[in-house]
Write an enzyme that holds these catalytic residues in place. Structure first.
Site, PDB file in Angstrom:
ATOM      1  N   ALA A  18     -44.892  29.060 -50.997  1.00  0.00           N
ATOM      2  CA  ALA A  18     -43.563  29.017 -51.623  1.00  0.00           C
ATOM      3  C   ALA A  18     -43.164  30.392 -52.161  1.00  0.00           C
ATOM      4  O   ALA A  18     -42.049  30.873 -51.913  1.00  0.00           O
ATOM      5  CB  ALA A  18     -43.550  27.982 -52.749  1.00  0.00           C
ATOM      6  N   LYS A  81     -45.522  22.874 -31.857  1.00  0.00           N
ATOM      7  CA  LYS A  81     -45.548  21.457 -32.241  1.00  0.00           C
ATOM      8  C   LYS A  81     -44.289  20.767 -31.728  1.00  0.00           C
ATOM      9  O   LYS A  81     -43.179  21.152 -32.090  1.00  0.00           O
ATOM     10  CB  LYS A  81     -45.641  21.348 -33.774  1.00  0.00           C
ATOM     11  CG  LYS A  81     -45.547  19.919 -34.273  1.00  0.00           C
ATOM     12  CD  LYS A  81     -45.644  19.828 -35.789  1.00  0.00           C
ATOM     13  CE  LYS A  81     -45.315  18.440 -36.278  1.00  0.00           C
ATOM     14  NZ  LYS A  81     -45.196  18.354 -37.735  1.00  0.00           N
ATOM     15  N   LEU A 336     -44.774  23.270 -54.553  1.00  0.00           N
ATOM     16  CA  LEU A 336     -45.469  22.199 -55.269  1.00  0.00           C
ATOM     17  C   LEU A 336     -45.062  22.130 -56.732  1.00  0.00           C
ATOM     18  O   LEU A 336     -45.177  21.079 -57.365  1.00  0.00           O
ATOM     19  CB  LEU A 336     -46.981  22.395 -55.138  1.00  0.00           C
ATOM     20  CG  LEU A 336     -47.502  22.398 -53.687  1.00  0.00           C
ATOM     21  CD1 LEU A 336     -48.968  22.780 -53.631  1.00  0.00           C
ATOM     22  CD2 LEU A 336     -47.278  21.041 -53.027  1.00  0.00           C
TER      23      LEU A 336
END
Ligand SMILES: Cc1cc2nc3c(=O)[nH]c(=O)nc-3n(C[C@H](O)[C@H](O)[C@H](O)COP(=O)(O)OP(=O)(O)OC[C@H]3O[C@@H](n4cnc5c(N)ncnc54)[C@H](O)[C@@H]3O)c2cc1C
Length: 506
Positions: A18, A81, A336
């Site tokens: 972050a 992905k 978080l």
């Protein structure tokens, strides 16, 4: 009119994913502005370092900071992905794919899945996945960048990346520092508030230094040193809705193919992630501590590794939820520190990204207009709730009977918005779209059908075509998917030719 008082300094507390994402983005966005940017982090504390899978929007972030997915993959042992394979969620032995792509081609204003439902009702069912190029590529471990001008919806798909989290933070740090960001490695021992406004004035460091700033970004992880411990933003605990509260992570050597997707396998007390990287496989068991002990979870994970364990098991405790306010006075929390929803759909990093983008959009001056923070907070809560509900559907829709965790989540009452969404799907195969949803209709479609929730009726507009008409149209679509798939190459070769890691052997 109030006189504008521009921000002159941004202080970012914390240097995990972050903190460095924010630093790299601000360095790029404010490169011609007289704004100093400082990151304060403690290498003695370290980072959580387990965020390894992303969603396609991350490639916009790469572009915004002036890099590419290829460069990131080279620097982070990264892979491509195309989505997530869900194994054993419906019942043992069942698998389905949540692709980053569209299904079939609509016709006469009717969505493809309505024709598919009609064919199903007529007893002529074919797998929904046969009409999705993205799924077809993933199933055969193939990859190619999406065509720039696809001829129809059948060619539309997107992709994300999987990477080593610590290497990603290092990559971002190097870019941010090259862009003029100051880096201080020291422990933050205290936070000083202005007596009148209650705004944060400075961070007090263990070595005695005092770091002043106008705007503070709290990226201190679960500690939430600024937004929580100092400014007192409360935490909305959602663990009664999403029951998992721990994860054990353990990387291993790869012995299987380099799959272009993340795998999520339902287990007795939660689920296991499997993220293939160039250097290793990232594995973890996300579980409910009420249903399994830490030791048993670690042993279960160890027993399921595809290759030799490369590290000891690492335990992470968490409480699913978010801060009631992520912007308080002159402090914004990202990562978080702002909240955490388990990584079932790899959404944490995307929430950091949207938090940064929104902050740039709502960038304040030193008057800190409360209208800005109020709107920022309102949107952040909605965004979190929409992701929470998407994940909740994965749990609620499970078909694993006779296991206490799975029986309990299936029996629980759903939030009203989610219930409305499911009801409309169930009756007529209709989608309800809410503002600030991160996952669009095709994602919901893949989860509904994958988990076996089939509508009672299809849209009568689909009766425009007969079942025989649809049979031949569907065959042409399958052919088009097969033709497009033939242009792709094995994922492993794509990585070797384009993204071979520059950090192998480190
Ligand atoms: C089990 C698990 C799996 C996950 N998987 C995914 C995934 O697949 N995809 C995804 O998108 N996200 C995932 N996440 C989330 C992802 O890991 C985080 O969103 C991401 O790493 C951001 O973390 P952070 O930077 O907020 O915190 P951290 O990495 O914890 O960084 C906190 C920083 O603050 C610093 N710090 C703290 N206190 C102090 C202090 N007193 N003084 C100085 N510095 C301090 C630390 O040194 C560190 O630099 C996962 C999370 C968990 C728990």
């Amino acid at each position: 009119m109030t006189e504008a008082r521009p921000i002159r300094s941004i202080v970012i507390a914390g240097g995990g994913t972050a903190g460095w994402m924010a630093a790299a983005a601000f360095a790029r966005r404010f490169e011609r502005h007289p704004i100093s940017i400082t990151v304060v982090e403690s290498s003695a504390i370290g980072i959580v370092g387990v965020g390894e899978a992303t969603v396609p929007g991350i490639r916009d972030f790469f572009r915004n900071i002036g890099t590419t997915a290829t460069e990131v993959m080279q620097a982070t042992n990264g892979t491509a992905k195309l989505g997530i394979e869900f194994v054993d969620w419906r019942h043992d032995g069942h698998r389905f794919f949540h692709p980053f792509g569209l299904y079939g081609a609509p016709s006469r204003g009717v969505q493809f899945h309505q024709y598919w439902l009609k064919m199903r009702a007529a007893g002529r069912e074919t797998p929904l996945s046969d009409y999705c190029l993205c799924t077809a590529l993933a199933q055969d471990n193939l990859f190619m960048p999406p065509p720039e001008a696809p001829q129809s919806d059948l060619g539309v798909f997107d992709w994300a990346v999987q990477f080593e989290a610590a290497a990603f933070a290092r990559f971002l740090a190097a870019r941010a520092k090259a862009g003029g960001v100051t880096h201080i490695d020291a422990k933050i021992e205290g936070v000083e508030l202005e007596s009148e406004s209650g705004n944060i004035a400075a961070l007090k460091l263990g070595d005695g230094r005092r770091i002043e700033g106008d705007l503070f970004i709290d990226c201190t992880g679960f500690r939430a040193l600024l937004i929580g411990q100092t400014l007192g933003a409360s935490y909305l605990d959602w663990s009664h809705i999403l029951p998992c509260d721990r994860a054990v992570a353990m990387p291993c050597a790869r012995s299987g193919p380099l799959t272009p997707y993340t795998r999520s396998t339902a287990l007795r007390a939660g689920w296991q992630w499997h993220i293939p990287l160039q250097s290793r496989v990232g594995n973890g068991y996300v579980y409910s501590s009420r249903h399994i002990s830490d030791d048993e979870a670690a042993a279960t994970l160890r027993g399921r590794l595809e290759g030799e364990a490369l590290d000891e098991p690492r335990l992470v405790r968490f409480t699913t939820g978010k801060r009631s306010q992520v912007w308080v006075r002159n402090c914004i929390a990202l990562g978080l520190a702002s909240g955490f929803i388990e990584p079932l759909e790899s959404t944490s990093i995307t929430l950091i990204q949207t938090g940064i983008e929104r902050l740039i959009d709502f960038f304040p001056d030193r008057n800190f207009d409360p209208a800005l923070s109020a709107e920022y907070n309102r949107i952040a809560t909605q965004e979190y709730e929409r992701i929470r509900d998407f994940l909740l559907f994965h749990y609620w829709g499970n078909g694993r009977h006779g296991e206490p965790l799975w029986d309990a989540v299936r029996a629980q009452e759903l939030p009203e918005d989610l219930q409305r969404k499911i009801d409309l799907w169930r009756s007529r195969g209709r989608f309800v779209r809410y503002l600030w949803e991160s996952f669009a209709d095709p994602s919901w479609l893949s989860m509904y059908v994958g988990l076996g929730l089939i509508p009672e009726q299809y849209d009568p507009m689909a009766d425009f075509f007969s079942a025989d008409d649809l049979d031949s149209a569907f065959a042409k679509m399958r052919e088009a998917v097969a033709k497009a798939k033939a242009l792709a190459m094995p994922h492993e070769r794509f990585i070797a030719e384009n993204c071979r890691s520059q950090i192998r052997g480190e």
